[in-house]
Design a protein around this motif. Structure first.
Motif, mmCIF file in Angstrom:
data_model
loop_
_atom_site.group_PDB
_atom_site.id
_atom_site.type_symbol
_atom_site.label_atom_id
_atom_site.label_comp_id
_atom_site.label_asym_id
_atom_site.label_seq_id
_atom_site.Cartn_x
_atom_site.Cartn_y
_atom_site.Cartn_z
ATOM 1 N N MET A 1 0.796 -1.227 0.000
ATOM 2 C CA MET A 1 0.000 0.000 0.000
ATOM 3 C C MET A 1 0.833 1.284 0.000
ATOM 4 N N GLY A 2 2.153 1.159 -0.029
ATOM 5 C CA GLY A 2 2.992 2.347 0.087
ATOM 6 C C GLY A 2 3.324 2.606 1.545
ATOM 7 N N ASN A 3 4.213 3.592 1.775
ATOM 8 C CA ASN A 3 4.618 3.951 3.145
ATOM 9 C C ASN A 3 5.104 2.748 3.955
ATOM 10 N N PHE A 4 5.718 1.786 3.284
ATOM 11 C CA PHE A 4 6.333 0.632 3.936
ATOM 12 C C PHE A 4 5.339 -0.321 4.593
ATOM 13 N N ILE A 5 4.088 -0.317 4.119
ATOM 14 C CA ILE A 5 3.107 -1.267 4.664
ATOM 15 C C ILE A 5 2.489 -2.121 3.559
ATOM 16 N N ALA A 6 2.079 -3.319 3.955
ATOM 17 C CA ALA A 6 1.301 -4.201 3.090
ATOM 18 C C ALA A 6 0.116 -4.687 3.903
ATOM 19 N N ILE A 7 -1.003 -4.902 3.222
ATOM 20 C CA ILE A 7 -2.225 -5.352 3.892
ATOM 21 C C ILE A 7 -2.708 -6.638 3.216
ATOM 22 N N PRO A 8 -2.071 -7.771 3.534
ATOM 23 C CA PRO A 8 -2.535 -9.035 2.953
ATOM 24 C C PRO A 8 -3.957 -9.366 3.392
ATOM 25 N N HIS A 9 -4.782 -9.751 2.420
ATOM 26 C CA HIS A 9 -6.158 -10.169 2.704
ATOM 27 C C HIS A 9 -6.610 -11.079 1.572
ATOM 28 N N GLY A 10 -7.691 -11.776 1.786
ATOM 29 C CA GLY A 10 -8.157 -12.773 0.826
ATOM 30 C C GLY A 10 -8.941 -12.195 -0.334
ATOM 31 N N THR A 11 -9.198 -13.052 -1.298
ATOM 32 C CA THR A 11 -10.023 -12.685 -2.448
ATOM 33 C C THR A 11 -11.497 -12.615 -2.028
ATOM 34 N N ASP A 12 -12.304 -12.016 -2.870
ATOM 35 C CA ASP A 12 -13.749 -11.964 -2.583
ATOM 36 C C ASP A 12 -14.329 -13.370 -2.469
ATOM 37 N N ALA A 13 -13.834 -14.281 -3.284
ATOM 38 C CA ALA A 13 -14.343 -15.659 -3.258
ATOM 39 C C ALA A 13 -14.056 -16.347 -1.924
ATOM 40 N N ALA A 14 -13.049 -15.862 -1.199
ATOM 41 C CA ALA A 14 -12.665 -16.485 0.077
ATOM 42 C C ALA A 14 -13.445 -15.938 1.266
ATOM 43 N N LYS A 15 -14.373 -15.009 1.012
ATOM 44 C CA LYS A 15 -15.145 -14.430 2.130
ATOM 45 C C LYS A 15 -15.838 -15.492 2.971
ATOM 46 N N LYS A 16 -16.234 -16.591 2.341
ATOM 47 C CA LYS A 16 -16.930 -17.654 3.071
ATOM 48 C C LYS A 16 -16.020 -18.321 4.092
ATOM 49 N N GLU A 17 -14.695 -18.111 3.986
ATOM 50 C CA GLU A 17 -13.737 -18.702 4.919
ATOM 51 C C GLU A 17 -13.510 -17.835 6.158
ATOM 52 N N VAL A 18 -14.067 -16.631 6.168
ATOM 53 C CA VAL A 18 -13.894 -15.709 7.296
ATOM 54 C C VAL A 18 -14.923 -16.044 8.370
ATOM 55 N N LEU A 19 -14.432 -16.332 9.575
ATOM 56 C CA LEU A 19 -15.305 -16.677 10.703
ATOM 57 C C LEU A 19 -15.667 -15.451 11.524
ATOM 58 N N LYS A 20 -14.712 -14.542 11.687
ATOM 59 C CA LYS A 20 -14.941 -13.277 12.388
ATOM 60 C C LYS A 20 -13.866 -12.290 11.947
ATOM 61 N N THR A 21 -14.157 -11.022 12.102
ATOM 62 C CA THR A 21 -13.234 -9.975 11.665
ATOM 63 C C THR A 21 -12.017 -9.929 12.581
ATOM 64 N N GLY A 22 -10.837 -9.885 11.950
ATOM 65 C CA GLY A 22 -9.602 -9.822 12.729
ATOM 66 C C GLY A 22 -8.488 -9.159 11.949
ATOM 67 N N ILE A 23 -7.472 -8.726 12.683
ATOM 68 C CA ILE A 23 -6.324 -8.072 12.075
ATOM 69 C C ILE A 23 -5.045 -8.520 12.772
ATOM 70 N N ALA A 24 -4.116 -9.036 11.980
ATOM 71 C CA ALA A 24 -2.800 -9.432 12.486
ATOM 72 C C ALA A 24 -1.816 -8.325 12.122
ATOM 73 N N ILE A 25 -0.954 -7.973 13.062
ATOM 74 C CA ILE A 25 0.063 -6.950 12.798
ATOM 75 C C ILE A 25 1.427 -7.603 12.977
ATOM 76 N N VAL A 26 2.232 -7.559 11.921
ATOM 77 C CA VAL A 26 3.528 -8.232 11.930
ATOM 78 C C VAL A 26 4.624 -7.222 11.591
ATOM 79 N N GLN A 27 5.568 -7.117 12.490
ATOM 80 C CA GLN A 27 6.708 -6.229 12.331
ATOM 81 C C GLN A 27 7.826 -6.992 11.607
ATOM 82 N N VAL A 28 8.352 -6.409 10.534
ATOM 83 C CA VAL A 28 9.405 -7.046 9.728
ATOM 84 C C VAL A 28 10.550 -6.033 9.594
#
Length: 143
Positions: free
Chosen positions: A53-80
């Motif tokens: 996304m710029g500014n040294f960040i990336a926001i990995p997330h699934g495709t629209d087709a994978a929405k059925k695999e989401v059980l609840k909303t969550g966010i993981a933050i990983v420092q690299v």
């Protein structure tokens, strides 16, 4: 934006962006936010359109087709600290902070918006990248 401390990881290192995306996805799986089938969809999403996304960040997330695999909303933050390249040799796009997200319905759009607003100030990205504890990172997102 509710941050779960068990989804924050400090000082990680990855050899490829796929490894980094898989790590974010596994945190979401382990936390009960998504089914394991969500992880390949996160890698596929980056192939379709980069999650950098710029500014040294990336926001990995699934495709629209994978929405059925989401059980609840969550966010993981990983420092690299050493960064991981989401670009090409000719056009590197290095991320030092990863936000792996999964959203029920359209909640992922809300998450992306909140992360983007926070990270539009590169000083905030530096704070996360330099943070020395999980509590410190969580405090930046406390309402």
């Amino acid at each position: 934006m509710e941050i779960q401390k068990n989804l924050i990881q400090l000082n990680q290192h990855f050899n490829t962006k796929e490894e980094a995306i898989t790590f974010c996805g596994q945190l979401l799986v382990d936390g009960g936010y998504v089914n394991p089938e969500y992880i390949p969809a996160m890698i596929e999403r980056d192939k379709e359109l980069s999650v950098y996304m710029g500014n040294f960040i990336a926001i990995p997330h699934g495709t629209d087709a994978a929405k059925k695999e989401v059980l609840k909303t969550g966010i993981a933050i990983v420092q690299v600290p050493r960064g991981i390249d989401f670009g090409t040799e000719e056009d590197p796009k290095v991320a030092t902070v990863l936000f792996g997200i999964a959203g029920v319905g359209n909640e992922h759009l809300d998450l992306i918006q909140k992360i983007s607003i926070f990270c539009s100030d590169v000083d905030n990205v530096v704070k996360i990248a330099d943070a020395q504890s999980v509590d410190e990172i969580a405090s930046y997102f406390a309402d």
